[in-house]
Design a protein around this motif. Sequence first.
Motif, PDB file in Angstrom:
ATOM      1  N   ILE A  26      12.525   3.279   8.179  1.00 32.22           N
ATOM      2  CA  ILE A  26      13.403   3.375   7.004  1.00 32.22           C
ATOM      3  C   ILE A  26      12.869   4.411   6.032  1.00 32.22           C
ATOM      4  O   ILE A  26      13.620   5.251   5.517  1.00 32.22           O
ATOM      5  CB  ILE A  26      13.555   1.995   6.323  1.00 32.22           C
ATOM      6  N   VAL A  27      11.572   4.383   5.763  1.00 33.07           N
ATOM      7  CA  VAL A  27      10.966   5.333   4.828  1.00 33.07           C
ATOM      8  C   VAL A  27      11.130   6.765   5.346  1.00 33.07           C
ATOM      9  O   VAL A  27      11.467   7.678   4.583  1.00 33.07           O
ATOM     10  CB  VAL A  27       9.484   4.986   4.568  1.00 33.07           C
ATOM     11  N   ASP A  57       0.835  -1.204   0.000  1.00 29.34           N
ATOM     12  CA  ASP A  57       0.000   0.000   0.000  1.00 29.34           C
ATOM     13  C   ASP A  57       0.871   1.256   0.000  1.00 29.34           C
ATOM     14  O   ASP A  57       0.591   2.225  -0.702  1.00 29.34           O
ATOM     15  CB  ASP A  57      -0.900   0.062   1.242  1.00 29.34           C
ATOM     16  N   LEU A  58       1.909   1.233   0.818  1.00 31.96           N
ATOM     17  CA  LEU A  58       2.798   2.387   0.917  1.00 31.96           C
ATOM     18  C   LEU A  58       3.432   2.703  -0.425  1.00 31.96           C
ATOM     19  O   LEU A  58       3.434   3.851  -0.867  1.00 31.96           O
ATOM     20  CB  LEU A  58       3.893   2.147   1.956  1.00 31.96           C
ATOM     21  N   HIS A  59       3.968   1.695  -1.082  1.00 33.89           N
ATOM     22  CA  HIS A  59       4.632   1.941  -2.369  1.00 33.89           C
ATOM     23  C   HIS A  59       3.653   2.479  -3.401  1.00 33.89           C
ATOM     24  O   HIS A  59       3.995   3.395  -4.156  1.00 33.89           O
ATOM     25  CB  HIS A  59       5.342   0.682  -2.867  1.00 33.89           C
ATOM     26  N   ASP A  60       2.452   1.946  -3.432  1.00 36.54           N
ATOM     27  CA  ASP A  60       1.441   2.469  -4.355  1.00 36.54           C
ATOM     28  C   ASP A  60       1.112   3.926  -4.034  1.00 36.54           C
ATOM     29  O   ASP A  60       1.049   4.772  -4.931  1.00 36.54           O
ATOM     30  CB  ASP A  60       0.161   1.631  -4.290  1.00 36.54           C
ATOM     31  N   ALA A  99      14.328   1.081  -4.655  1.00 35.99           N
ATOM     32  CA  ALA A  99      13.727   1.901  -5.704  1.00 35.99           C
ATOM     33  C   ALA A  99      13.201   3.217  -5.125  1.00 35.99           C
ATOM     34  O   ALA A  99      13.311   4.269  -5.764  1.00 35.99           O
ATOM     35  CB  ALA A  99      12.602   1.144  -6.396  1.00 35.99           C
ATOM     36  N   LEU A 100      12.656   3.163  -3.923  1.00 40.23           N
ATOM     37  CA  LEU A 100      12.187   4.383  -3.257  1.00 40.23           C
ATOM     38  C   LEU A 100      13.352   5.334  -3.049  1.00 40.23           C
ATOM     39  O   LEU A 100      13.252   6.533  -3.345  1.00 40.23           O
ATOM     40  CB  LEU A 100      11.511   4.054  -1.930  1.00 40.23           C
ATOM     41  N   ALA A 101      14.465   4.829  -2.554  1.00 34.50           N
ATOM     42  CA  ALA A 101      15.645   5.666  -2.344  1.00 34.50           C
ATOM     43  C   ALA A 101      16.091   6.300  -3.664  1.00 34.50           C
ATOM     44  O   ALA A 101      16.408   7.502  -3.711  1.00 34.50           O
ATOM     45  CB  ALA A 101      16.773   4.851  -1.732  1.00 34.50           C
TER      46      ALA A 101
END
Length: 142
Positions: free
Chosen positions: A120-121, A67-70, A88-90
């Motif tokens: 981490i996020v 959910d977070l990544h979306d 990938a987020l980084a």
Amino acid sequence: MTQVGPPTGPSAGLLAGPLGTIFDTDLVAGVHLWSSALDVDYVRGVVRRGGWRFGHLDGSRVVTVEDLHDAISGALGFPSYYGRNLDALADCLDDCAGSQLLLWDDWGGLARTEPRVTAIVLDLLGASRVTTLLRGAGAAPT
């Protein structure tokens, strides 16, 4: 017309003028707690009129890492090839330019279900050029 008072809470000095009636000092990149109850559309309008990009993450719909990544991908306008993982987020956060604000409402849901990933996020967001406002109950950012 509703008169908007100055924000309160830990970021009151940081957030409340150059970008309109809700920000009285320059916004800086990093992660900040924000206790304002201002409507998201109002905040979006003020931020955009100030020349900033705006993203909103509705944390009430974010309880899993997927959910977070979306949600973060949509809020920050990541490319379609975004890998939906922390590496990938980084990478995508490294590509974000300054003058971008992410308002993360109800961030505590993910903080409760995925505390390690949330930490981490938040670290990744804190190291990026995105100004992130956390609104709602949750664990204190590290």
